[in-house]
Design an enzyme around this catalytic site. Sequence first.
Site, PDB file in Angstrom:
ATOM      1  N   CYS A   1       0.847  -1.187   0.000  1.00 21.07           N
ATOM      2  CA  CYS A   1       0.000   0.000   0.000  1.00 21.07           C
ATOM      3  C   CYS A   1       0.885   1.241   0.000  1.00 21.07           C
ATOM      4  O   CYS A   1       2.088   1.158   0.225  1.00 21.07           O
ATOM      5  CB  CYS A   1      -0.906   0.016   1.230  1.00 21.07           C
ATOM      6  SG  CYS A   1      -2.062  -1.378   1.309  1.00 21.07           S
TER       7      CYS A   1
ATOM      8  N   GLY B   1      -0.912   0.589  -5.009  1.00 19.93           N
ATOM      9  CA  GLY B   1      -2.225   0.063  -4.689  1.00 19.93           C
ATOM     10  C   GLY B   1      -3.283   0.649  -5.597  1.00 19.93           C
ATOM     11  O   GLY B   1      -3.375   1.868  -5.730  1.00 19.93           O
TER      12      GLY B   1
ATOM     13  N   ASN C   1       0.740   0.443   5.927  1.00 18.24           N
ATOM     14  CA  ASN C   1       1.290  -0.410   4.867  1.00 18.24           C
ATOM     15  C   ASN C   1       2.011  -1.564   5.545  1.00 18.24           C
ATOM     16  O   ASN C   1       2.926  -1.347   6.338  1.00 18.24           O
ATOM     17  CB  ASN C   1       2.266   0.380   3.989  1.00 18.24           C
ATOM     18  CG  ASN C   1       2.955  -0.497   2.952  1.00 18.24           C
ATOM     19  OD1 ASN C   1       2.416  -1.515   2.528  1.00 18.24           O
ATOM     20  ND2 ASN C   1       4.155  -0.102   2.546  1.00 18.24           N
ATOM     21  N   GLY C   2       1.607  -2.779   5.253  1.00 15.28           N
ATOM     22  CA  GLY C   2       2.256  -3.943   5.851  1.00 15.28           C
ATOM     23  C   GLY C   2       1.246  -5.016   6.168  1.00 15.28           C
ATOM     24  O   GLY C   2       0.146  -5.066   5.613  1.00 15.28           O
TER      25      GLY C   2
ATOM     26  N   TYR D   1      10.715  -4.671  -7.587  1.00 13.01           N
ATOM     27  CA  TYR D   1       9.465  -4.443  -8.316  1.00 13.01           C
ATOM     28  C   TYR D   1       8.593  -3.316  -7.779  1.00 13.01           C
ATOM     29  O   TYR D   1       8.059  -2.512  -8.539  1.00 13.01           O
ATOM     30  CB  TYR D   1       8.646  -5.744  -8.306  1.00 13.01           C
ATOM     31  CG  TYR D   1       7.260  -5.612  -8.907  1.00 13.01           C
ATOM     32  CD1 TYR D   1       7.082  -5.625 -10.290  1.00 13.01           C
ATOM     33  CD2 TYR D   1       6.138  -5.473  -8.107  1.00 13.01           C
ATOM     34  CE1 TYR D   1       5.818  -5.504 -10.849  1.00 13.01           C
ATOM     35  CE2 TYR D   1       4.864  -5.354  -8.657  1.00 13.01           C
ATOM     36  CZ  TYR D   1       4.706  -5.380 -10.026  1.00 13.01           C
ATOM     37  OH  TYR D   1       3.473  -5.247 -10.576  1.00 13.01           O
TER      38      TYR D   1
ATOM     39  N   THR E   1       8.930  -2.141 -15.279  1.00  9.65           N
ATOM     40  CA  THR E   1       9.845  -2.266 -14.150  1.00  9.65           C
ATOM     41  C   THR E   1      11.211  -2.817 -14.543  1.00  9.65           C
ATOM     42  O   THR E   1      12.218  -2.491 -13.919  1.00  9.65           O
ATOM     43  CB  THR E   1       9.222  -3.174 -13.071  1.00  9.65           C
ATOM     44  OG1 THR E   1       7.831  -2.918 -12.981  1.00  9.65           O
ATOM     45  CG2 THR E   1       9.873  -2.926 -11.722  1.00  9.65           C
TER      46      THR E   1
ATOM     47  N   ASP F   1      12.557  -9.815 -17.340  1.00 10.65           N
ATOM     48  CA  ASP F   1      11.483  -9.398 -16.445  1.00 10.65           C
ATOM     49  C   ASP F   1      12.063  -9.192 -15.051  1.00 10.65           C
ATOM     50  O   ASP F   1      13.124  -9.723 -14.721  1.00 10.65           O
ATOM     51  CB  ASP F   1      10.374 -10.446 -16.403  1.00 10.65           C
ATOM     52  CG  ASP F   1       9.018  -9.846 -16.053  1.00 10.65           C
ATOM     53  OD1 ASP F   1       8.980  -8.666 -15.638  1.00 10.65           O
ATOM     54  OD2 ASP F   1       8.001 -10.545 -16.195  1.00 10.65           O
ATOM     55  N   ASP F   2      11.349  -8.387 -14.225  1.00  9.31           N
ATOM     56  CA  ASP F   2      11.858  -8.137 -12.874  1.00  9.31           C
ATOM     57  C   ASP F   2      11.755  -9.375 -12.006  1.00  9.31           C
ATOM     58  O   ASP F   2      12.624  -9.648 -11.173  1.00  9.31           O
ATOM     59  CB  ASP F   2      11.110  -6.969 -12.232  1.00  9.31           C
ATOM     60  CG  ASP F   2       9.604  -7.142 -12.298  1.00  9.31           C
ATOM     61  OD1 ASP F   2       9.070  -7.936 -11.519  1.00  9.31           O
ATOM     62  OD2 ASP F   2       8.972  -6.479 -13.136  1.00  9.31           O
TER      63      ASP F   2
END
Length: 538
Positions: free
Chosen positions: A2, A31, A105-106, A260, A308, A370-371
Amino acid sequence: MCGILGLLLHDSNIDAAPEIFEGLQLLQHRGQDACGIITCGPGGRFYQCKANGMVRDVFDANSISRLVGGMGVGHVRYPTAGSFNNAEAQPFYVNSPYGICFAHNGNLINTASLIQFMDEEAHRHINTASDSELLLNIFAHNLQQTGKFRINEEDIFTALGTMVTQVKGAYACVAMLAGFGIIAFRDPHGIRPVGIASRQSGSGKDYIMASESVVADAGGFTDWEDVKPGEAIIITRNGVTRRQISPPATFAPDIFEFVYLARPDSVIDGVSVYRSRMSMGDALADKVKKVLDEAGITVDVVIPVPDTSRVAALNLAQKLGLPYREGFVKNRYVGRTFIMPGQQMRKKNVRKKLNAMALEFADKNVLIVDDSIVRGTTSKEIIQMAKDVGAKKVIVASCAPPIRHPNVYGIDMPSRTELVAYNRDEKAIAKEIGADLAIFQTLPDLEDSVRQWNPKITSFDCSVFNGEYVTGGIDEEYFRHIDSIRADNVRGKLQLNTADINGKDTKEAQNYTNSSTPVTGTDDTVGLHNTFTSYTPK
């Protein structure tokens, strides 16, 4: 994954909401499920607007104009526990004590015991399945134990210090106390990011708190500083106070932020995300060369999966002396497929999101960079797209090692069995996604790619790669719980169930939540318009 944001303006007559809105747009990549803003205006009154949807869709000029006040908190969300309920949009709010808004966030890993504590001892009602609301109520309960009519910074630090001993997991948070100020704090391991910055404003300073430094840069804030692990920072119009609220622990920021999650123009824990991805490309080039030589395969062109992996792919191509081409054209109006709910939706949107240009693939051996590879859904579709337009061989190189374990600290990794690398070696992964060869970065090389830009970081949370969880407390029972709520078939059912919210259809429920009016004086933040009295700090 988030995005959180707090803003306090020196001039209380200027509304903070327009700038919070702009900041949330810069954090939209973190998000895309829901977003919200709560501001604090004259008399300590809170004003809110939050709903499911993108920032640009939830807010308009009218709703922003009704968010009154010179300080506020914002949030962009995507769910990690399978729920898409409008009521779980953040920031959350409780009226007792003092009036507190909260953005998180978490992810907490001991929610079951905490809910029991809230019910049996704290006697606080948790209205949603969100651990963010739970964390807010624990903080509020600890503040209430002071028994004071007016609190000060010392009381807040004490409440947060007690909370740190009660909760386990990852959390970077921004809170706002009515008529008092804004607060940022971070878990003892610093797994999720948050920082602060300031800018001169007349005779004083404006302050911002955010998940990533790019928000501060865009707003003209300077002196960006990461909140230290286990540290809390309180900002009022009288100044800044900071305190270490937990004893020293292993500092282990999530390395997936650099792979990412974060924007390349952000700096997290002293590390330029852009520079770290350049280093990932350099290190991956050595691995790619070795594997291709052993397989006797030559590559004609290097093509990144936008966006990314671009930085890493360019450095890899330069180091190997190979042409770098933009073979995929991206539709920028489709969200990040990694955080889309449901396998079928992700699969369907890959083709809507990317289009392969035949002239860059036809009759060529292509190295696609790709990442990372999570479920393998996107990779499988991309590889098939490349073959459909004439690629002879498709080799996939990942900037990250194989992801074989779920993330429990706030990233919506799928259940274990839905990870393409689960119980598969690199050869089996390549077969599953349809690649002629799959090449993965080694974990030591990945860690070195980030650490070289800040040698003070001695550890990272690499649990998705090695299964080592820095907080402890993760066992097979917890994994079974994660599997039960994150599996795509479960998430699909949950999404259907949220069509009926409080007896309303989805559209009505969104309108009910999307209210730029003073928030309720109860724990439910979705629509009543009672206000509470102002709070003046001692």
